[in-house]
Design a protein around this motif. Structure first.
Motif, short mmCIF file in Angstrom:
data_model
loop_
_atom_site.label_atom_id
_atom_site.label_comp_id
_atom_site.label_asym_id
_atom_site.label_seq_id
_atom_site.Cartn_x
_atom_site.Cartn_y
_atom_site.Cartn_z
N LEU A 94 0.83 -1.22 0.00
CA LEU A 94 0.00 0.00 0.00
C LEU A 94 0.86 1.25 0.00
O LEU A 94 0.55 2.23 -0.70
CB LEU A 94 -0.94 -0.01 1.20
N LEU A 95 1.94 1.24 0.78
CA LEU A 95 2.86 2.39 0.79
C LEU A 95 3.51 2.58 -0.58
O LEU A 95 3.64 3.70 -1.08
CB LEU A 95 3.93 2.21 1.86
N GLU A 96 3.92 1.48 -1.18
CA GLU A 96 4.55 1.55 -2.49
C GLU A 96 3.56 2.07 -3.54
O GLU A 96 3.90 2.91 -4.37
CB GLU A 96 5.06 0.17 -2.90
N GLN A 97 2.32 1.60 -3.48
CA GLN A 97 1.30 2.07 -4.40
C GLN A 97 1.06 3.56 -4.22
O GLN A 97 0.94 4.31 -5.19
CB GLN A 97 0.00 1.30 -4.18
N SER A 98 1.00 3.99 -2.98
CA SER A 98 0.79 5.41 -2.70
C SER A 98 1.93 6.25 -3.27
O SER A 98 1.70 7.31 -3.85
CB SER A 98 0.67 5.62 -1.19
N PRO A 144 0.92 12.40 -7.99
CA PRO A 144 0.91 13.16 -9.25
C PRO A 144 2.31 13.57 -9.72
O PRO A 144 2.61 13.50 -10.92
CB PRO A 144 0.06 14.39 -8.93
N SER A 145 3.17 13.97 -8.79
CA SER A 145 4.52 14.37 -9.21
C SER A 145 5.29 13.20 -9.79
O SER A 145 6.04 13.36 -10.76
CB SER A 145 5.28 14.97 -8.02
N ARG A 146 5.11 12.05 -9.22
CA ARG A 146 5.78 10.84 -9.71
C ARG A 146 5.27 10.49 -11.11
O ARG A 146 6.04 10.15 -12.00
CB ARG A 146 5.55 9.70 -8.73
N LEU A 147 3.96 10.60 -11.30
CA LEU A 147 3.38 10.31 -12.62
C LEU A 147 3.88 11.30 -13.66
O LEU A 147 4.18 10.93 -14.80
CB LEU A 147 1.86 10.33 -12.55
N GLU A 148 3.95 12.56 -13.29
CA GLU A 148 4.41 13.59 -14.21
C GLU A 148 5.86 13.35 -14.61
O GLU A 148 6.23 13.44 -15.79
CB GLU A 148 4.27 14.97 -13.58
N GLN A 149 6.70 13.01 -13.64
CA GLN A 149 8.11 12.74 -13.93
C GLN A 149 8.26 11.53 -14.86
O GLN A 149 9.05 11.55 -15.80
CB GLN A 149 8.89 12.47 -12.65
N THR A 150 7.48 10.51 -14.63
CA THR A 150 7.53 9.31 -15.47
C THR A 150 7.04 9.61 -16.88
O THR A 150 7.63 9.15 -17.86
CB THR A 150 6.70 8.18 -14.85
#
Length: 92
Positions: free
Chosen positions: A57-61, A66-72
């Motif tokens: 759950l922590l890893e999924q979070s 959003p910042s992680r998705l944007e960087q990817t």
């Protein structure tokens, strides 16, 4: 006379019954200990799975921020925010 003649037979019968009951109790205690040991193992596995679930759950979070998705998106997919010239507004 008859009482004294049957006393050894009754005594022997009692010893046999007591022996069988004792063996039954020993077998039951052995099976109980095996089952209890198995139960403890399952409870430990449950705790391990709960810990793993919390970690997932922590890893999924962390991965869905959003910042992680944007960087990817920028890094892996070469995406960028559209400029004013690239925007198309569609009216219903």
């Amino acid at each position: 006379m008859n009482k004294s003649r049957f006393t050894p037979i009754i005594f022997l019968f009692g010893v046999v019954v007591l022996t069988l009951v004792s063996l039954f109790v020993v077998v039951q205690v052995y099976e109980f200990r095996q089952d209890f040991s198995y139960l403890q193992k399952l409870k430990q596995e449950e705790v391990d799975f709960e810990v793993k679930w919390g970690q997932l759950l922590l890893e999924q979070s962390a991965l869905t921020q959003p910042s992680r998705l944007e960087q990817t998106a920028i890094k892996d997919l070469n995406m960028h925010a559209p400029s004013q010239n690239e925007l198309i507004i569609v009216k219903p």
